[in-house]
Design a protein around this motif. Sequence first.
Motif, PDB file in Angstrom:
ATOM      1  N   GLY A   1       7.183  10.460   9.727  1.00 31.96           N
ATOM      2  CA  GLY A   1       6.229  10.052  10.932  1.00 31.96           C
ATOM      3  C   GLY A   1       5.152  10.941  11.256  1.00 31.96           C
ATOM      4  N   LEU A   2       5.179  12.225  10.822  1.00 31.01           N
ATOM      5  CA  LEU A   2       4.119  13.123  11.127  1.00 31.01           C
ATOM      6  C   LEU A   2       3.081  12.791   9.919  1.00 31.01           C
ATOM      7  N   LEU A   3       3.248  12.359   8.590  1.00 32.65           N
ATOM      8  CA  LEU A   3       2.465  11.983   7.720  1.00 32.65           C
ATOM      9  C   LEU A   3       1.876  10.979   7.951  1.00 32.65           C
ATOM     10  N   VAL A   4       2.512   9.909   8.505  1.00 32.61           N
ATOM     11  CA  VAL A   4       1.937   8.458   8.375  1.00 32.61           C
ATOM     12  C   VAL A   4       0.754   8.767   9.661  1.00 32.61           C
ATOM     13  N   ASP A   5       0.948   9.526  10.727  1.00 38.68           N
ATOM     14  CA  ASP A   5      -0.164   9.699  11.595  1.00 38.68           C
ATOM     15  C   ASP A   5      -1.302  10.614  11.020  1.00 38.68           C
ATOM     16  N   ARG A   6      -1.007  11.295  10.128  1.00 39.17           N
ATOM     17  CA  ARG A   6      -2.189  12.057   9.633  1.00 39.17           C
ATOM     18  C   ARG A   6      -2.869  11.354   8.516  1.00 39.17           C
ATOM     19  N   ILE A   7      -2.265  10.844   7.466  1.00 43.20           N
ATOM     20  CA  ILE A   7      -3.274   9.998   6.464  1.00 43.20           C
ATOM     21  C   ILE A   7      -2.975   8.619   6.401  1.00 43.20           C
ATOM     22  N   GLY A   8      -2.377   8.076   7.317  1.00 45.67           N
ATOM     23  CA  GLY A   8      -2.059   6.517   7.189  1.00 45.67           C
ATOM     24  C   GLY A   8      -0.631   6.051   6.752  1.00 45.67           C
ATOM     25  N   ALA A   9      -0.381   4.931   7.276  1.00 45.65           N
ATOM     26  CA  ALA A   9       1.012   4.357   6.709  1.00 45.65           C
ATOM     27  C   ALA A   9       0.804   3.955   5.264  1.00 45.65           C
ATOM     28  N   LYS A  10      -0.533   3.103   4.924  1.00 46.79           N
ATOM     29  CA  LYS A  10      -0.386   3.092   3.563  1.00 46.79           C
ATOM     30  C   LYS A  10      -0.553   3.958   2.483  1.00 46.79           C
ATOM     31  N   ARG A  11      -1.191   4.868   2.804  1.00 50.36           N
ATOM     32  CA  ARG A  11      -1.258   6.198   1.700  1.00 50.36           C
ATOM     33  C   ARG A  11       0.248   6.716   1.810  1.00 50.36           C
ATOM     34  N   THR A  12       0.992   7.041   2.837  1.00 56.25           N
ATOM     35  CA  THR A  12       2.149   7.595   2.924  1.00 56.25           C
ATOM     36  C   THR A  12       3.274   6.553   1.970  1.00 56.25           C
ATOM     37  N   GLY A  13       3.091   5.274   2.170  1.00 55.14           N
ATOM     38  CA  GLY A  13       3.761   4.405   1.631  1.00 55.14           C
ATOM     39  C   GLY A  13       3.705   4.505   0.103  1.00 55.14           C
ATOM     40  N   ILE A  14       2.425   4.478  -0.302  1.00 58.19           N
ATOM     41  CA  ILE A  14       2.023   4.736  -1.820  1.00 58.19           C
ATOM     42  C   ILE A  14       2.793   6.081  -2.535  1.00 58.19           C
ATOM     43  N   ILE A  15       2.531   7.148  -1.741  1.00 55.28           N
ATOM     44  CA  ILE A  15       3.311   8.376  -1.936  1.00 55.28           C
ATOM     45  C   ILE A  15       4.662   8.201  -2.196  1.00 55.28           C
ATOM     46  N   ALA A  16       5.320   7.736  -1.202  1.00 60.83           N
ATOM     47  CA  ALA A  16       6.812   7.574  -1.192  1.00 60.83           C
ATOM     48  C   ALA A  16       7.250   6.649  -2.227  1.00 60.83           C
ATOM     49  N   GLN A  17       6.811   5.674  -2.625  1.00 62.59           N
ATOM     50  CA  GLN A  17       6.995   4.735  -3.613  1.00 62.59           C
ATOM     51  C   GLN A  17       7.055   5.603  -5.133  1.00 62.59           C
ATOM     52  N   LEU A  18       5.793   6.343  -5.165  1.00 65.20           N
ATOM     53  CA  LEU A  18       5.788   7.210  -6.492  1.00 65.20           C
ATOM     54  C   LEU A  18       6.907   8.243  -6.546  1.00 65.20           C
ATOM     55  N   VAL A  19       7.166   8.784  -5.604  1.00 65.14           N
ATOM     56  CA  VAL A  19       8.359   9.803  -5.582  1.00 65.14           C
ATOM     57  C   VAL A  19       9.633   9.219  -6.110  1.00 65.14           C
ATOM     58  N   VAL A  20       9.756   7.968  -5.274  1.00 68.04           N
ATOM     59  CA  VAL A  20      11.197   7.179  -5.487  1.00 68.04           C
ATOM     60  C   VAL A  20      11.057   6.808  -7.204  1.00 68.04           C
ATOM     61  N   MET A  21      10.288   6.289  -7.730  1.00 64.24           N
ATOM     62  CA  MET A  21      10.165   5.990  -9.198  1.00 64.24           C
ATOM     63  C   MET A  21      10.180   7.193  -9.921  1.00 64.24           C
ATOM     64  N   SER A  22       9.827   8.419  -9.587  1.00 68.94           N
ATOM     65  CA  SER A  22      10.155   9.252 -10.414  1.00 68.94           C
ATOM     66  C   SER A  22      11.546  10.015 -10.501  1.00 68.94           C
ATOM     67  N   GLY A  23      11.973   9.891  -9.218  1.00 70.48           N
ATOM     68  CA  GLY A  23      13.270  10.152  -9.113  1.00 70.48           C
ATOM     69  C   GLY A  23      14.425   9.442  -9.986  1.00 70.48           C
ATOM     70  N   LEU A  24      14.074   8.006  -9.857  1.00 68.19           N
ATOM     71  CA  LEU A  24      14.909   6.765 -10.542  1.00 68.19           C
ATOM     72  C   LEU A  24      14.794   7.226 -12.071  1.00 68.19           C
ATOM     73  N   ALA A  25      13.467   7.664 -12.400  1.00 63.89           N
ATOM     74  CA  ALA A  25      13.332   7.862 -13.823  1.00 63.89           C
ATOM     75  C   ALA A  25      14.004   9.075 -14.263  1.00 63.89           C
ATOM     76  N   VAL A  26      14.094   9.995 -13.658  1.00 58.55           N
ATOM     77  CA  VAL A  26      14.841  11.255 -13.842  1.00 58.55           C
ATOM     78  C   VAL A  26      16.268  11.030 -14.149  1.00 58.55           C
TER      79      VAL A  26
END
Length: 439
Positions: free
Chosen positions: A100-125
């Motif tokens: 929630g803090l991150l969304v307020d600072r960099i926006g929901a869309k950028r936060t969502g993109i970061i989130a998806q990239l981290v999820v994909m990295s975890g799945l790959a590992v």
Amino acid sequence: MSKRFAGIIAAKGSAHLSGWIENNQQPTHLNLSTLKKAGHFPTLVTAFLYFDYSFMVWTLLGVLANQIAAPESLNLSAQQRFFMVSVPILFGGAFRLALGLLVDRIGAKRTGIIAQLVVMSGLAVAWFFGLNNYEATLAMGAVLGVAGAVLGVAGAVLGVAMPQAGRWYPPNMQGLVMGLAGAGNIGVVIDSLLAPRLAAAYGWQSVFGFALIPAFFVLAIYIIFSKEPPNPATPKKLGDYFRMFRDKDVHWFCFFYTVTFGGFVGLAYSLGMYFKDRFHLSPSQAGDLVALCTAIGALGRPIGGAISDRIGGIRSLHVYYSVACGALILGGIVENLYLNVAAFFIACAAFGMGNGSVFQLLPQRFGKELGLMTGLVGCGGGLGGFLLANMMGQSKQHFGTYLTGLLVFASLCIFALIGLKLVKTRWRTTWGAVSAARI
């Protein structure tokens, strides 16, 4: 009535207030055309897809639990199985605050993109290296549920998709809009139908690799079509969370969502193991029943929101908590498979519709702090799911039955009904009286 709200009402003027109340008594009839014109429809659709995929990934361990815990695999006890599936729920709830803090600072869309990239990295590992022991599954659960200062993962996406969609729409449509965005929890249905079968054919470790395929499509669609809302929230500080906890309404909203979302997600994670253990089903058969039960919960979210827009969230929640309480008790008692499935089908429907009702009320009370409050109530929802899954595991481990755990959570529904009685009059005569929606 407090002086603060009395002043607000006086400032608005009795004529204006009467118009609002009249609006509340005659809600707007909503349809697809209204949704397209009132806000940014592509953002609503992408929020749904984002939520859908993220919920699918978030529940992977729960759906695969029967195969992961099998004697020929990791050979886990009942307590270990249910704790394993509750880890993503707990971390997903706790780190929604950070998101929630991150969304307020960099926006929901950028936060969502970061989130998806981290999820994909975890799945790959997980796919490449595998999960070879109990501790590794717990670590994977944390990866699927936790978000850091600049990172987000699937379990915490509620803090991204919901405010991003909701801030595009007017107050009298919040229940439906937030329900539609949140109906992406249909992802657990996809999981329950496909994951056990993929695991049976290719091994459960490979499912993490298969999950990467839709991830690329969802990320591309999200990047291309979603837009930041026109009225972004003022950035909050960590201290703002503590400041908000001085407001007793924050406590009530967190508790109400602890029961509704916690009940739904706790059952989504646990029913596969429950059906397999109690009725000696195969993982695929148990998954099919989970899909049936959770589908109605996912579809019930926008229905619950729309109903709350028409009759008020408080009245709706009274019904949903009562029905869920009875259904959980019935599910713990009846021995017939069909009656048992019917009981949990009804429980999931009530919890899902209750989620929509809570999010119909939330923007009316905390519209300017929606991102912050979404994180707080999401934390409560995660805690509820963690409690339900663990109570079922502890109950099975120590008493040989799931009934005790289900009864404990059913009692939370009763406490929620008592809570609604306590706040109903105050809410309707203070902030509810100046809201542009039914309370």
